[in-house]
Design an enzyme around this catalytic site. Structure first.
Site, PDB file in Angstrom:
ATOM      1  N   GLU A  92      37.324 -64.472 -34.222  1.00  7.06           N
ATOM      2  CA  GLU A  92      37.591 -63.118 -34.688  1.00  7.06           C
ATOM      3  C   GLU A  92      37.757 -63.187 -36.203  1.00  7.06           C
ATOM      4  OE1 GLU A  92      40.513 -61.005 -31.734  1.00  7.06           O
ATOM      5  OE2 GLU A  92      40.913 -63.148 -31.743  1.00  7.06           O
ATOM      6  N   TYR A 125      35.135 -53.468 -35.331  1.00  9.29           N
ATOM      7  CA  TYR A 125      36.093 -52.360 -35.341  1.00  9.29           C
ATOM      8  C   TYR A 125      37.010 -52.445 -36.560  1.00  9.29           C
ATOM      9  CZ  TYR A 125      38.840 -56.135 -33.226  1.00  9.29           C
ATOM     10  OH  TYR A 125      39.443 -57.345 -32.972  1.00  9.29           O
ATOM     11  N   ASP A 145      40.702 -52.778 -38.147  1.00  8.86           N
ATOM     12  CA  ASP A 145      41.961 -53.406 -37.745  1.00  8.86           C
ATOM     13  C   ASP A 145      42.874 -53.571 -38.954  1.00  8.86           C
ATOM     14  OD1 ASP A 145      43.808 -54.720 -36.004  1.00  8.86           O
ATOM     15  OD2 ASP A 145      43.134 -56.637 -36.809  1.00  8.86           O
ATOM     16  N   GLU A 172      36.909 -55.963 -38.629  1.00  3.36           N
ATOM     17  CA  GLU A 172      37.005 -57.178 -37.807  1.00  3.36           C
ATOM     18  C   GLU A 172      35.791 -57.291 -36.899  1.00  3.36           C
ATOM     19  OE1 GLU A 172      40.089 -59.367 -34.711  1.00  3.36           O
ATOM     20  OE2 GLU A 172      40.803 -58.328 -36.489  1.00  3.36           O
ATOM     21  N   TRP A 224      36.746 -56.203 -22.746  1.00  5.48           N
ATOM     22  CA  TRP A 224      35.916 -57.392 -22.608  1.00  5.48           C
ATOM     23  C   TRP A 224      35.595 -57.687 -21.146  1.00  5.48           C
ATOM     24  CZ3 TRP A 224      33.889 -59.853 -26.799  1.00  5.48           C
ATOM     25  CH2 TRP A 224      34.474 -59.581 -28.045  1.00  5.48           C
TER      26      TRP A 224
END
Length: 684
Positions: free
Chosen positions: A9, A57, A59, A64, A438
């Site tokens: 990430e 998205y 963040d 991110e 997910w």
């Protein structure tokens, strides 16, 4: 545990440099402009997920990008590069969106970990790991994880640090070069926090289920973001090896640091990699020496356990890098980020006639070094210092073709494949796809549950797509040469004529086929391969489960077709009774049926009944390839499998006459429905 998910990430810094004192857009608006471009190119309305299985998205002040679930460290590097290139390609368009909204300036996307104000943001590593072992419960296993991983995590910065100008969170401790951007921001040895009290070993996601059963998500937050694929590969790959050794209790005694936090910073501030750090037993060792201890123990571990090709490559690179760090770190220009960045800055200081110790805050040289530090990580094409710096020595770990494919196609052997296929179906066929999590999604209001990240097939999605519109037609046949390997010229020539008639550039015949029907390709689309396989099935009266698909083994713009299965030669197998076959089957009927068939041709067999596995596989020692080919052929026919559905694991002890076969049997009883599924529906 050999089967593992790797992922990253990455938090990207975003800024909009305005002109003439104009007010910039807020961070959320900037990310919204980026999301808009991604949705148009590779996403669907209302979802943060993309066609390659990734997620992008906003963040907390950053953009991110979460990579899809990958099955190896190498695959994660490919998708990390794909994320960078995809973002780089949309920056100009997102900037135009903001300009059209009344903002004047330039959009910057920076892949680093510290900004000019002393704020830090992360590159978080995710690993599918065991929650406990058969010997240790959760708490004891967690204690063991801390004991063995922390010295490794502290010292691995010598090869995965990204480099930083200045000491202290806000550069308050002076000017110099250090290996690691996050070193001054790590404050705890173990913690469950991610934005304060950041830790070497984070337990922030310890109680967040990644998968069912004994799996957990190990979430590490201490490392830097890497621009170079080699550094990312070493970071993920060596850590994956450490986790495997930990789960198998494969460690002997290792050096324990007296003060891990202080040691982290001490190592970071020594680009010579020669500083000795204190241990709990009173000794002092360098970071390289500590890493060598882990390396040697890994060699011992793999002397007794199977090793994959990916792990072999990681082990070799790990050893080579440690050797070069010990003699001259600057040899690793273009492979390690901190070395590459420092080389750039050393050359700049040399050009202005200064050394590191002579740079003072507030001077022009001071600000220039800080600027170079930032622009090394800049993804914007106009100021992409990293790519300009490496134009004569590119980051050669992964290929441009692999990265290009990864931008629009998900990893094939995790649940990301199901997610990406659903998004592709929505984009191409207009299906109503909803993805917010997910582990599940909805297609035409039908829920598809994906609890296991290692499962890459969904009967529910397959049924939905099978009943939907036809796949898109294939174009650009004229780009591709076809090479057909066949011992029967008539059959081979008939297939060649059929393919040339569709517009393929050329189809030529070669002799010496192997023992299977297969198709090998590199950069052809999946829909094109589907088309060729369908033609093979029609012309040769085959079921597509008989045709083995081997992606990545052909040359660019060349597709290899093997018709060896037409010959069925006599296999040169002697003394079958010298081999002892262990069949691991959760289903007694399956196991006994296979044992009877293998026993009828003089193999010695016995059956064990473990918990269900997630795959068909075969592992062997001294058996010849012909023996393994024969057994795989029997498995394929008996259970209606393609050869690619039977995983051939690395050979173990070469003096060992044992062969291990693992059979897969879902608990829900739909085995034959799963196995008779001929090919994955792929939409590109």
């Amino acid at each position: 545990m050999r089967e593992r998910v790797f992922s990253l990430e990455t938090e990207y810094a975003i800024a909009f440099q305005t002109q003439g004192g104009n007010q910039p857009p807020n961070k959320e608006l900037i990310v919204k402009a980026l999301c808009q471009q991604l949705e148009e190119r590779c996403g669907i309305p209302g979802s943060q997920f993309l066609v390659n299985g990734s997620k992008f998205y906003y963040d907390v002040g950053h953009a991110e990008w979460s990579l899809p679930e990958c099955r190896s460290a190498y695959e994660a590097v490919v998708y990390d590069k794909a994320a960078d290139q995809t973002l780089s390609s949309i920056i100009a368009d997102a900037e135009r969106v903001l300009i059209n909204q009344g903002f004047q300036g330039q959009l910057l996307v920076i892949k680093n970990n510290v900004d000019a104000s002393g704020n830090t943001y992360g590159c978080h590593e995710n690993y599918l790991a065991q929650r406990q072992t058969q010997w240790l419960g959760w708490e004891d296993y967690l204690w063991l994880t801390k004991r063995y991983l922390i010295p490794f995590l502290v010292t691995r910065q010598v090869f995965c640090g990204a480099g930083r100008v200045g000491f202290g969170q806000k550069l308050e401790e002076g000017i110099g070069f250090q290996l690691m951007q996050r070193a001054d921001f790590i404050e705890e040895v173990v913690s469950s926090e991610t934005r304060k009290q950041r830790a070497i070993l984070s337990l922030a996601r310890e109680h967040e289920p990644l998968a069912k059963g004994n799996y957990r998500r190990l979430h590490l937050i201490l490392a830097d973001t890497n621009m170079l694929g080699w550094a990312t590969y070493l970071k993920l790959g060596t850590t994956g090896i450490m986790l495997r050794m930990l789960e198998d209790m494969g460690f002997r005694e290792i050096p324990h640091l007296l003060d891990p936090i202080q040691t982290l910073r001490q190592i970071s501030r020594d680009p010579s990699c020669s500083v000795q750090v204190p241990l709990q037993d009173g000794r002092q060792l360098t970071a390289i020496e500590i890493q060598r201890i882990y390396l040697e123990q890994a060699k011992g571990y793999f002397g007794q356990h199977p090793i994959s090709a990916d792990e072999q490559q990681i082990m070799q690179i790990w050893e080579d890098v440690l050797n070069q760090l010990a003699t001259d770190p600057m040899q690793l220009f273009g492979k390690l980020d901190w070395v590459t960045k420092k080389s750039l800055m050393d050359r700049y200081l040399q050009n202005v006639g200064m050394q590191w110790g002579e740079v003072l805050p507030g001077e022009e040289v001071y600000y220039k070094l800080l600027q170079l530090d930032i622009f090394y990580h800049n993804l914007c094409s106009e100021n992409n210092l990293f790519y300009r710096l490496l134009k004569d020595k590119p980051d050669t770990l992964v290929t441009a073709e692999e990265v290009l494919i990864a931008q629009s196609s998900p990893p094939p052997y995790t649940r990301a494949w199901v997610r990406g296929t659903a998004i592709a179906a929505s984009r191409k066929m207009g299906l109503n796809v909803e993805i917010d999590r997910w582990d599940d999604l909805k297609v035409n209001n039908r829920k598809v549950v994906l609890p296991d990240p290692l499962k890459f097939f969904s009967p529910e999605l397959y049924a939905i797509l099978s009943n939907s519109a036809a796949l898109p037609t294939v174009t650009e046949h004229s780009r591709y040469n076809i090479v057909i390997f066949s011992s029967d010229n008539n059959i081979g020539q008939n297939l060649a004529n059929k393919l040339v008639g569709l517009g393929y550039k050329q189809a030529r015949l070669q002799d010496k086929p192997n023992l299977e029907f297969n198709i090998k390709w590199n950069n052809a689309s999946n829909s094109m391969i589907d088309e060729i396989v369908n033609i093979m099935c029609q012309e040769l009266e085959l079921d597509d489960v008989q045709i083995c698909r081997r992606y990545g083994e052909g040359r660019n713009d060349c597709i290899h077709i093997n018709l060896g299965g037409l010959v069925a030669p006599s296999l040169p197998i002697l003394q079958r009774d010298r081999y002892s076959i262990t069949i691991m089957s959760p289903n007694l009927d399956m196991g006994e049926s296979l044992a009877d068939e293998l026993g009828s041709i003089n193999y010695r067999t016995h059956i064990v009944l473990p918990e269900p596995t997630s795959e068909f596989s075969i592992k062997w020692g001294s058996a010849t390839e012909a023996v393994i080919d024969e057994i795989v052929s029997i498995l394929s026919k008996k259970f209606a499998l393609r050869n690619t559905q039977i995983k051939r694991l690395q050979k173990f002890n070469l003096e060992d006459n044992r062969i291990f076969i693992s059979l897969y049997s879902p608990r829900n009883g739909f085995l034959q429905k799963f196995l008779n599924f001929g090919k994955r529906i792929v939409i590109v």
